[in-house]
Enzyme design. Structure first.
Site, PDB file in Angstrom:
ATOM      1  N   SER A 283      -8.004  -7.432   5.564  1.00 33.85           N
ATOM      2  CA  SER A 283      -8.646  -7.057   4.301  1.00 33.85           C
ATOM      3  C   SER A 283      -8.369  -8.002   3.141  1.00 33.85           C
ATOM      4  O   SER A 283      -8.964  -7.853   2.072  1.00 33.85           O
ATOM      5  CB  SER A 283      -8.255  -5.633   3.906  1.00 33.85           C
ATOM      6  OG  SER A 283      -8.986  -4.704   4.671  1.00 33.85           O
TER       7      SER A 283
ATOM      8  N   GLY B 136      -3.640  -6.669   3.804  1.00 36.66           N
ATOM      9  CA  GLY B 136      -4.532  -6.576   4.958  1.00 36.66           C
ATOM     10  C   GLY B 136      -3.785  -6.216   6.219  1.00 36.66           C
ATOM     11  O   GLY B 136      -2.606  -6.556   6.378  1.00 36.66           O
TER      12      GLY B 136
END
Length: 372
Positions: free
Chosen positions: A90, A326
Site C-alpha cells: 500500500s 504497506g
C-alpha cells in the site's frame, strides 16, 4: 485491505501497516549514532519475532545510513540485501496519489471532479464521489468482498498466480453496501485506488504504472503486472500456513493493482520521498492539498491522520512525520519523512513466523530512527 498492523499479523496477507500510538515524551531527539544503535536494537528484537529479515534506510543530516537484521532466506544465514527489491504493497498509494496530483497541477484532473465525469458508468453513484474523496478514503466505498475473495480469505492462495482485472475489483466494491454517504467520514478502502489507477489511465492515455514511473522519475519502481517473480537481489517473503512458513515470494499482484502492486527498493523510495517533500514533484498548491490532513477517526488515532494519499503520524518525541505503510503476503513496509524532507525513513520487513504479533514493535524502529 485493512490498514492496521494487527490485521497484517492476524492474517499474514495483503493489508497495510499502522503506526503505534504516539507517546508523550520530553526527551530531545538524539544524535544519529545513538539513533542508529537504537534502530539496530529494535530491528534485532523485531526479526527475532518475525523469523525473517528487516532492512531500513535512513536519511539524516545530509547523510544516508542503513541497518539490517535477520536473514533473507528463512532457516539460513543469508544477509538481507542492502538495496534489494520488494513488494511495497500500500505504499503504492502514495506513489499513485502523487501521480494523480501532478495531473491536477497540469489541469488534467479536477480534485472536485466526479468519478462519473472521468469514468462514466464505473460506479452506481459516481456522480456523488469526487477525486478528492478517492484520494482521502472518504468516498464510503467498500472493499471487503474483493479482499475476502482475492487477498485475505480462504481462497487467497488459489488466486496466487491469477490475473485479476481491476474492473472486477471495482465491480465487487461497487456492488457491496456503502460504508457511509460520500464525503461523510474516512474509511480506508482499496477500491478508491483501483479507481484512481483507472482514472490516471483515462486521463493520461498510459498504463497507470508507466505514467507514475515516467512523471515521477522513478528508477527502480514499477508495476510488474502478471510477472510473479522479483528481480535479484531480493529477500524471500513467507506466509505462515499449516504450521510452517510457505515461500510466497512469487506472487501475481494484479489483485492489488494501483492500490498496492508496485515493486521498489529502499533507495528509490527514499529518493522519491525526498523529491516529493522538497517540492520537486508537485506544485505548492498540490503538495499543500496532499499534506492537509483530517483528524483520524475515533479509535483509529494510531493509524495516522489521513491526507491525500498520505498519513501524518506522531513519533514518541513529538515529531510529526508524513508517509504510508504497506503489507502484502510475506512483506511489510513503512515510509516516512519530516515535512521538510530532511529526515526520512524507508523500512522493509519479511515475515516467516506467527510470533510476530505486537502492533507496536514495527513503529518502535520508526520512532528510534526519528527520535533515538
Amino acid at each position: 485491505m485493512k490498514k492496521t498492523l494487527t490485521a497484517v499479523l492476524a492474517v499474514a496477507a495483503t493489508v497495510a501497516v499502522a503506526a503505534a500510538p504516539a507517546q508523550a515524551a520530553s526527551a530531545q531527539a538524539s544524535a544519529p549514532a545513538d539513533r542508529k544503535a537504537a534502530v539496530q536494537r529494535d530491528m534485532d528484537a523485531l526479526t527475532k519475532l518475525s523469523g525473517a529479515g528487516a532492512i531500513v534506510r535512513v536519511f539524516q543530516d545530509g547523510r544516508t545510513w542503513t541497518a539490517r537484521s535477520g536473514t533473507a532466506v528463512y532457516g539460513r544465514k543469508v544477509p538481507m540485501p542492502t538495496n534489494g527489491y520488494f513488494r511495497i504493497a500500500s505504499v503504492t498509494k502514495l506513489v499513485v496519489a502523487t501521480t494523480a496530483l501532478r495531473l491536477v497541477g497540469e489541469g488534467k484532473i479536477d480534485l472536485d471532479g466526479t468519478v462519473e465525469g472521468y469514468l462514466p458508468g464505473a460506479l452506481k453513484d459516481g456522480d456523488k464521489i469526487t477525486v478528492r474523496m478517492l484520494l482521502q478514503h472518504t468516498s464510503g466505498l467498500n472493499d471487503d468482498a474483493g479482499n475476502e475473495k482475492y487477498l485475505v480469505g480462504d481462497d487467497a492462495l488459489k488466486y496466487r498466480y491469477s490475473h485479476v482485472e481491476t474492473k472486477e475489483l471495482v465491480r465487487l466494491g461497487d456492488e457491496a453496501p456503502r460504508r457511509f454517504a460520500p464525503g461523510a467520514k474516512h474509511s480506508y478502502s482499496n477500491t478508491n485506488y483501483y479507481l484512481l489507477g483507472m482514472l490516471i489511465e483515462a486521463v493520461s492515455g498510459k498504463p497507470w504504472g508507466e505514467q507514475a514511473a515516467r512523471s515521477l522519475g522513478l528508477r527502480d519502481t514499477w508495476y510488474p503486472g502478471d510477472k510473479v517473480s522479483l528481480p535479484n537481489p531480493h529477500a524471500r517473503g513467507y506466509l505462515w500456513t499449516d504450521g510452517k512458513p510457505l515461500d510466497i515470494t512469487r506472487l501475481n499482484t494484479t489483485s492489488l493493482g494501483a492500490a498496492g502492486g508496485l515493486v521498489s527498493t529502499t533507495a528509490d523510495l527514499d529518493r522519491f520521498l525526498g523529491r516529493l517533500m522538497s517540492g520537486k514533484l508537485l506544485k505548492p498548491a498540490q503538495l499543500s492539498e496532499m499534506l492537509k490532513v483530517m483528524p483520524a477517526p475515533p479509535g483509529e488515532e494510531a493509524d495516522g491522520d489521513p491526507g491525500l494519499g498520505v498519513f501524518r503520524y506522531s513519533t514518541t518525541c513529538g515529531k510529526k512525520i508524513y508517509g504510508h505503510s504497506g503489507g502484502v503476503s510475506g512483506y511489510a513496509s513503512f515510509v516516512a519523512s519530516t515535512r521538510d524532507g530532511r529526515e526520512r525513513l524507508v523500512l522493509n520487513l519479511t515475515q516467516a513466523s506467527p510470533k510476530f504479533n505486537d502492533p507496536g514493535q514495527l513503529f518502535k524502529i520508526v520512532s528510534s530512527a526519528f527520535c533515538g
